[in-house]
Design a protein around this motif. Structure first.
Motif, PDB file in Angstrom:
ATOM      1  N   TYR A   1       0.818  -1.309  -0.238  1.00 25.97           N
ATOM      2  CA  TYR A   1      -0.089  -0.004  -0.043  1.00 25.97           C
ATOM      3  C   TYR A   1       0.773   1.214   0.005  1.00 25.97           C
ATOM      4  O   TYR A   1       0.390   2.271  -0.549  1.00 25.97           O
ATOM      5  N   ALA A   2       2.095   1.341   0.543  1.00 23.39           N
ATOM      6  CA  ALA A   2       2.832   2.493   0.656  1.00 23.39           C
ATOM      7  C   ALA A   2       3.492   2.494  -0.708  1.00 23.39           C
ATOM      8  O   ALA A   2       3.460   3.745  -1.371  1.00 23.39           O
ATOM      9  N   ALA A   3       3.816   1.424  -1.386  1.00 19.20           N
ATOM     10  CA  ALA A   3       4.131   1.599  -2.884  1.00 19.20           C
ATOM     11  C   ALA A   3       3.033   2.219  -3.918  1.00 19.20           C
ATOM     12  O   ALA A   3       3.274   2.957  -4.545  1.00 19.20           O
ATOM     13  N   ILE A   4       1.822   1.900  -3.406  1.00 22.22           N
ATOM     14  CA  ILE A   4       0.511   2.071  -4.470  1.00 22.22           C
ATOM     15  C   ILE A   4       0.562   3.701  -4.069  1.00 22.22           C
ATOM     16  O   ILE A   4       0.210   4.482  -4.903  1.00 22.22           O
ATOM     17  N   LEU A   5       0.614   4.200  -2.708  1.00 22.79           N
ATOM     18  CA  LEU A   5       0.361   5.727  -2.368  1.00 22.79           C
ATOM     19  C   LEU A   5       1.429   6.750  -3.056  1.00 22.79           C
ATOM     20  O   LEU A   5       1.312   7.729  -3.328  1.00 22.79           O
ATOM     21  N   LEU A   6       2.731   6.152  -2.894  1.00 19.36           N
ATOM     22  CA  LEU A   6       4.054   6.623  -3.382  1.00 19.36           C
ATOM     23  C   LEU A   6       4.057   6.837  -4.910  1.00 19.36           C
ATOM     24  O   LEU A   6       4.641   7.666  -5.546  1.00 19.36           O
ATOM     25  N   LEU A   7       3.847   5.704  -5.686  1.00 16.57           N
ATOM     26  CA  LEU A   7       4.077   5.335  -6.901  1.00 16.57           C
ATOM     27  C   LEU A   7       2.964   5.251  -8.073  1.00 16.57           C
ATOM     28  O   LEU A   7       2.894   5.687  -9.106  1.00 16.57           O
ATOM     29  N   SER A   8       1.862   4.643  -7.421  1.00 14.26           N
ATOM     30  CA  SER A   8       0.761   4.497  -8.127  1.00 14.26           C
ATOM     31  C   SER A   8       0.776   3.207  -9.107  1.00 14.26           C
ATOM     32  O   SER A   8      -0.167   2.711  -9.474  1.00 14.26           O
ATOM     33  N   ILE A   9       2.089   3.117  -9.945  1.00 22.03           N
ATOM     34  CA  ILE A   9       2.264   2.072 -10.910  1.00 22.03           C
ATOM     35  C   ILE A   9       1.958   0.717 -10.178  1.00 22.03           C
ATOM     36  O   ILE A   9       1.426  -0.109 -11.193  1.00 22.03           O
ATOM     37  N   PRO A  10       2.324   0.454  -9.170  1.00 20.00           N
ATOM     38  CA  PRO A  10       1.874  -0.937  -8.704  1.00 20.00           C
ATOM     39  C   PRO A  10       0.410  -1.200  -8.889  1.00 20.00           C
ATOM     40  O   PRO A  10       0.023  -2.459  -8.910  1.00 20.00           O
ATOM     41  N   LEU A  11      -0.447  -0.145  -9.014  1.00 21.66           N
ATOM     42  CA  LEU A  11      -1.969  -0.631  -9.105  1.00 21.66           C
ATOM     43  C   LEU A  11      -2.258  -1.394 -10.510  1.00 21.66           C
ATOM     44  O   LEU A  11      -3.041  -2.189 -10.665  1.00 21.66           O
ATOM     45  N   LEU A  12      -1.287  -1.179 -11.369  1.00 24.93           N
ATOM     46  CA  LEU A  12      -1.172  -1.906 -12.819  1.00 24.93           C
ATOM     47  C   LEU A  12      -0.882  -3.499 -12.603  1.00 24.93           C
ATOM     48  O   LEU A  12      -1.645  -4.273 -12.894  1.00 24.93           O
ATOM     49  N   ALA A  13       0.001  -3.646 -11.355  1.00 30.04           N
ATOM     50  CA  ALA A  13       0.208  -5.247 -11.171  1.00 30.04           C
ATOM     51  C   ALA A  13      -1.096  -5.811 -10.473  1.00 30.04           C
ATOM     52  O   ALA A  13      -1.282  -7.058 -10.859  1.00 30.04           O
ATOM     53  N   PHE A  14      -1.865  -5.002  -9.641  1.00 33.80           N
ATOM     54  CA  PHE A  14      -2.994  -5.514  -8.863  1.00 33.80           C
ATOM     55  C   PHE A  14      -4.138  -5.525 -10.130  1.00 33.80           C
ATOM     56  O   PHE A  14      -4.748  -6.464  -9.709  1.00 33.80           O
ATOM     57  N   LEU A  15      -4.230  -4.763 -11.112  1.00 37.54           N
ATOM     58  CA  LEU A  15      -5.290  -4.784 -11.881  1.00 37.54           C
ATOM     59  C   LEU A  15      -4.867  -6.027 -12.712  1.00 37.54           C
ATOM     60  O   LEU A  15      -5.938  -6.663 -12.927  1.00 37.54           O
ATOM     61  N   ALA A  16      -3.722  -6.443 -13.004  1.00 32.39           N
ATOM     62  CA  ALA A  16      -3.392  -7.888 -13.730  1.00 32.39           C
ATOM     63  C   ALA A  16      -3.843  -8.968 -12.849  1.00 32.39           C
ATOM     64  O   ALA A  16      -4.259  -9.875 -13.610  1.00 32.39           O
ATOM     65  N   LEU A  17      -3.527  -8.753 -11.600  1.00 29.74           N
ATOM     66  CA  LEU A  17      -4.018  -9.959 -10.808  1.00 29.74           C
ATOM     67  C   LEU A  17      -5.391 -10.001 -10.812  1.00 29.74           C
ATOM     68  O   LEU A  17      -6.032 -11.183 -10.643  1.00 29.74           O
ATOM     69  N   GLY A  18      -6.167  -9.020 -10.501  1.00 31.02           N
ATOM     70  CA  GLY A  18      -7.781  -8.927 -10.927  1.00 31.02           C
ATOM     71  C   GLY A  18      -8.129  -9.631 -11.856  1.00 31.02           C
ATOM     72  O   GLY A  18      -9.076 -10.282 -11.932  1.00 31.02           O
ATOM     73  N   LEU A  19      -7.651  -9.128 -13.295  1.00 27.35           N
ATOM     74  CA  LEU A  19      -8.003  -9.999 -14.301  1.00 27.35           C
ATOM     75  C   LEU A  19      -7.776 -11.566 -14.239  1.00 27.35           C
ATOM     76  O   LEU A  19      -8.533 -12.171 -14.672  1.00 27.35           O
ATOM     77  N   PHE A  20      -6.379 -11.947 -13.776  1.00 28.49           N
ATOM     78  CA  PHE A  20      -6.117 -13.467 -13.618  1.00 28.49           C
ATOM     79  C   PHE A  20      -7.197 -14.051 -12.738  1.00 28.49           C
ATOM     80  O   PHE A  20      -7.853 -15.008 -12.963  1.00 28.49           O
ATOM     81  N   GLU A  21      -7.614 -13.347 -11.477  1.00 29.57           N
ATOM     82  CA  GLU A  21      -8.473 -13.900 -10.647  1.00 29.57           C
ATOM     83  C   GLU A  21      -9.822 -14.153 -11.183  1.00 29.57           C
ATOM     84  O   GLU A  21     -10.465 -15.235 -10.800  1.00 29.57           O
ATOM     85  N   THR A  22     -10.186 -13.183 -11.638  1.00 29.65           N
ATOM     86  CA  THR A  22     -11.589 -12.874 -12.537  1.00 29.65           C
ATOM     87  C   THR A  22     -11.536 -14.198 -13.679  1.00 29.65           C
ATOM     88  O   THR A  22     -12.702 -14.972 -13.757  1.00 29.65           O
ATOM     89  N   ALA A  23     -10.672 -14.295 -14.480  1.00 27.29           N
ATOM     90  CA  ALA A  23     -10.598 -15.310 -15.405  1.00 27.29           C
ATOM     91  C   ALA A  23     -10.737 -16.663 -14.882  1.00 27.29           C
ATOM     92  O   ALA A  23     -11.225 -17.407 -15.376  1.00 27.29           O
ATOM     93  N   LYS A  24      -9.891 -16.931 -13.961  1.00 35.53           N
ATOM     94  CA  LYS A  24     -10.175 -18.279 -13.404  1.00 35.53           C
ATOM     95  C   LYS A  24     -11.150 -18.761 -12.357  1.00 35.53           C
ATOM     96  O   LYS A  24     -11.289 -19.791 -11.977  1.00 35.53           O
TER      97      LYS A  24
END
Length: 316
Positions: free
Chosen positions: A281-304
């Motif tokens: 969460y600190a990385a998300i607040l400081l950089l925002s870019i990690p949100l893309l990784a969690f978006l990809a994880l959300g896509l994977f979780e939804t697909a499976k």
């Protein structure tokens, strides 16, 4: 109609209108209260029934429209706060008897509650539709808005910033608004729903049992083609591109939440779990870019997820 539910709905609507007033009147000291404006309506719906929630939404609309003398100001709270909050509260209260027999010492029938995955999808779609209607009402036009933003920024910017840079910044702002506004609305609705459920549960009025959010949070598979279609529309341009951007922002936020829930679930029982979550969460607040990784994880979780995840087990 239950008189108590009607009274609670009216009072909740007035409370929501007061919280929202800071945003409508652009009061800097009270604008933060607008973020929790959905909570009174959600609490009314969760604790006193769906009728109380919809009465609260209409009461908030009437209070804002009457106080400010503007029908469109009333529509703003109705579309962005009132109806989404009332509908989400209604969905969370849906249940049907389970097929299995109740426990031996439990006199109440076992219930299947409306799944969280559909609640999250509803929050995303309601946010997208609300932003689209509000954009249509105010006549949102990026070509006209970009110069206005650049002009407003020029009064605050230093002389070292050129007009061309301000113009580019203005165009960038109007480009990202259709993505960010619905995403922020989804986040606001989900957080308010969580807090409203916690408050209603403490009062003893919430019939729905506590959900295991990391384990149950998800999205139906239909969210994947919806997100892909919205993303494709973003490259079309024009009005279709704006529609695609709004749905991309809303669904992207929901998918990112699924990825964050998966992180919470997968990290259970592991050493240094607290440090892992804090770092993420600190990385998300400081950089925002990690949100893309969690978006990809959300896509994977939804697909499976199972194909019938939103199927016959859900209450009607």
């Amino acid at each position: 109609m239950n008189p108590q539910a009607l009274l609670i709905g009216l009072l909740a609507g007035l409370a929501s209108a007061l919280l929202f007033a800071g945003l409508v009147t652009q009061s800097s000291s009270a604008v933060g209260l607008a973020f929790v404006a959905p909570m009174p309506i959600m609490i009314a719906s969760l604790g006193w029934g769906s009728v109380a929630g919809f009465v609260a939404a209409l009461a908030a609309f009437g209070a804002v429209a009457g106080a400010l003398g503007s029908f469109y100001a009333g529509l703003t709270i109705l579309l962005s706060v009132g109806l989404p909050a009332a509908i989400l509260g209604h969905l969370c209260g849906l249940a049907r008897p389970a097929d299995s027999e109740p426990a031996e010492n439990d006199k109440r029938p076992a219930l299947l509650w409306y799944p969280l995955e559909r609640v999250l999808l509803a929050a995303a779609l309601l946010s997208a539709f609300g932003c689209i209607v509000m954009g249509w009402l105010i006549g949102y036009n990026p070509a006209e808005l970009a110069p206005e933003i650049a002009k407003a920024l020029s009064s605050e910017a230093s002389s070292a910033v050129s007009p061309e840079q301000l113009a580019d910044l203005g165009r960038f702002v109007v480009t990202v608004i259709p993505y960010i506004q619905p995403a922020f609305l989804v986040l606001t609705l989900v957080i308010c729903l969580y807090l409203s459920a916690a408050i209603t549960r403490l009062s003893g009025r919430l019939p729905r049992p506590k959900d295991d959010i990391p384990a149950q949070a998800g999205l139906p598979r239909i969210a994947l083609p919806l997100f892909a279609g919205a993303l494709a529309l973003c490259f079309v341009g024009g009005a279709a591109g704006l529609l695609g951007a709004v749905f991309t922002g809303a669904l992207g936020c929901a998918l990112t939440m699924v990825g964050l829930a998966a992180m919470h679930r997968k990290s259970r029982g592991r050493a240094a779990r607290g440090l892992m979550l804090f770092t993420a969460y600190a990385a998300i607040l400081l950089l925002s870019i990690p949100l893309l990784a969690f978006l990809a994880l959300g896509l994977f979780e939804t697909a499976k997820s199972p194909a019938d995840a939103a199927g016959t087990d859900n209450p009607r």
